[in-house]
Design a protein around this motif. Structure first.
Motif, short mmCIF file in Angstrom:
data_model
loop_
_atom_site.label_atom_id
_atom_site.label_comp_id
_atom_site.label_asym_id
_atom_site.label_seq_id
_atom_site.Cartn_x
_atom_site.Cartn_y
_atom_site.Cartn_z
N PHE A 36 49.01 24.46 53.47
CA PHE A 36 48.08 24.56 54.59
C PHE A 36 48.15 23.24 55.35
CE2 PHE A 36 44.18 24.02 56.86
CZ PHE A 36 43.86 25.27 57.34
N GLY A 37 48.65 23.30 56.58
CA GLY A 37 48.70 22.09 57.40
C GLY A 37 47.68 22.19 58.51
N CYS A 38 48.12 22.76 59.65
CA CYS A 38 47.23 22.84 60.81
C CYS A 38 46.32 24.06 60.76
CB CYS A 38 48.08 22.90 62.08
SG CYS A 38 49.13 24.37 62.15
N GLY A 39 46.81 25.13 60.16
CA GLY A 39 46.03 26.37 60.11
C GLY A 39 46.04 27.16 61.40
N VAL A 40 46.77 26.69 62.40
CA VAL A 40 46.76 27.38 63.70
C VAL A 40 48.18 27.62 64.21
CG1 VAL A 40 44.46 26.69 64.42
CG2 VAL A 40 46.40 25.16 64.88
N SER A 41 49.12 27.85 63.29
CA SER A 41 50.47 28.28 63.67
C SER A 41 51.26 27.22 64.43
CB SER A 41 50.39 29.55 64.53
OG SER A 41 51.11 30.58 63.95
N GLN A 42 50.96 25.95 64.20
CA GLN A 42 51.63 24.90 64.98
C GLN A 42 52.60 24.05 64.17
OE1 GLN A 42 51.20 24.27 68.44
NE2 GLN A 42 50.33 26.31 68.24
N CYS A 43 52.41 23.92 62.85
CA CYS A 43 53.18 22.89 62.13
C CYS A 43 54.31 23.46 61.25
CB CYS A 43 52.25 22.04 61.27
SG CYS A 43 51.62 22.89 59.79
N GLY A 44 54.17 24.70 60.79
CA GLY A 44 55.22 25.30 59.98
C GLY A 44 55.14 25.01 58.49
N ALA A 45 54.16 24.25 58.06
CA ALA A 45 54.07 23.92 56.62
C ALA A 45 53.82 25.16 55.76
CB ALA A 45 52.95 22.91 56.38
N CYS A 46 53.29 26.19 56.37
CA CYS A 46 52.92 27.41 55.63
C CYS A 46 54.00 28.49 55.71
CB CYS A 46 51.62 27.96 56.20
SG CYS A 46 51.83 28.50 57.92
N THR A 47 55.19 28.14 56.20
CA THR A 47 56.21 29.16 56.47
C THR A 47 56.67 29.88 55.21
OG1 THR A 47 57.02 27.82 58.32
CG2 THR A 47 58.50 29.54 57.49
N SER A 57 52.36 31.73 57.66
CA SER A 57 51.47 32.55 56.84
C SER A 57 50.00 32.23 57.05
CB SER A 57 51.84 32.41 55.35
OG SER A 57 51.66 31.08 54.90
N CYS A 58 49.70 31.08 57.67
CA CYS A 58 48.29 30.73 57.92
C CYS A 58 47.66 31.64 58.95
CB CYS A 58 48.17 29.28 58.36
SG CYS A 58 48.87 28.92 59.99
N GLN A 59 48.49 32.25 59.78
CA GLN A 59 47.96 33.12 60.83
C GLN A 59 48.47 34.55 60.67
OE1 GLN A 59 45.87 32.41 63.79
NE2 GLN A 59 45.25 30.85 62.32
S1 FES Z 1 49.50 25.62 58.45
FE1 FES Z 1 50.44 24.84 60.26
S2 FES Z 1 51.57 26.56 60.99
FE2 FES Z 1 50.45 27.33 59.31
#
Ligand code: FES
Ligand code: FES
Length: 153
Positions: A36-47, A57-59
């Motif tokens: 979980f990074g940004c939680g808004v589909s911006q960083c890609g940490a949740c890919t 996957s966060c969104q």
């Molecule tokens: S947590 Fe950053 S894109 Fe999903």
């Protein structure tokens, strides 16, 4: 109950229909690769991959994965449970600093390699443009993906 296929295993989870795929993978299935990074589909940490395609996957509602195949970092291990070829290349190129972005980078890069076994540096940078690294490891990441593809920089 929601039935999913994750890393080639059928699983059943008792979660609300509005749960995110990230929450279900991390909290219910105890898979820790995606972050979980940004939680808004911006960083890609949740890919993670759904049917081979990278998704944030966060969104992503967990319901959108029903009947499809989800792959996380853990699903990219080799047949002995060790690092897969791409993971090994990341290790050899020291492509992680803090490592927070690394899972998402590897998963997104795997999707690229699965559709293009010999990507150029430009292909890699485009494919990973949705994955941010605050530590600035992008150049080493690119080298790792080229190495995994058999084209060391
Ligand atoms: S947590 Fe950053 S894109 Fe999903
Ligand atoms: S290695 Fe730290 S965010 Fe990428």
């Amino acid at each position: 109950m929601i039935n999913l296929r994750v890393n080639n295993q059928d699983v059943e989870v008792d979660v609300p229909g509005n749960a995110t795929l990230l929450a279900v993978l991390s909290n219910d299935l105890k898979l820790r690769g995606q972050k979980f990074g940004c939680g808004v589909s911006q960083c890609g940490a949740c890919t993670v991959l759904i049917d081979g395609e990278p998704v944030k996957s966060c969104q992503t509602p967990v319901t959108s994965a029903i009947g499809r195949s989800v792959t996380t970092l853990e699903g990219l291990r080799d047949s002995n449970g060790g690092p897969g070829a791409l993971q090994q290349a990341f290790i050899e190129e020291q492509a992680a600093q803090c490592g927070y972005c690394t899972s998402g980078m590897i998963v997104a890069a795997q999707a690229l390699l699965d559709r293009n076994a010999s990507p150029t540096e430009s292909d890699i940078r485009i494919a990973l443009s949705g994955n941010l690294c605050r530590c600035g490891s992008h150049n080493r990441v690119v080298r790792a993906v080229l190495k995994a593809a058999g084209s060391p920089a």
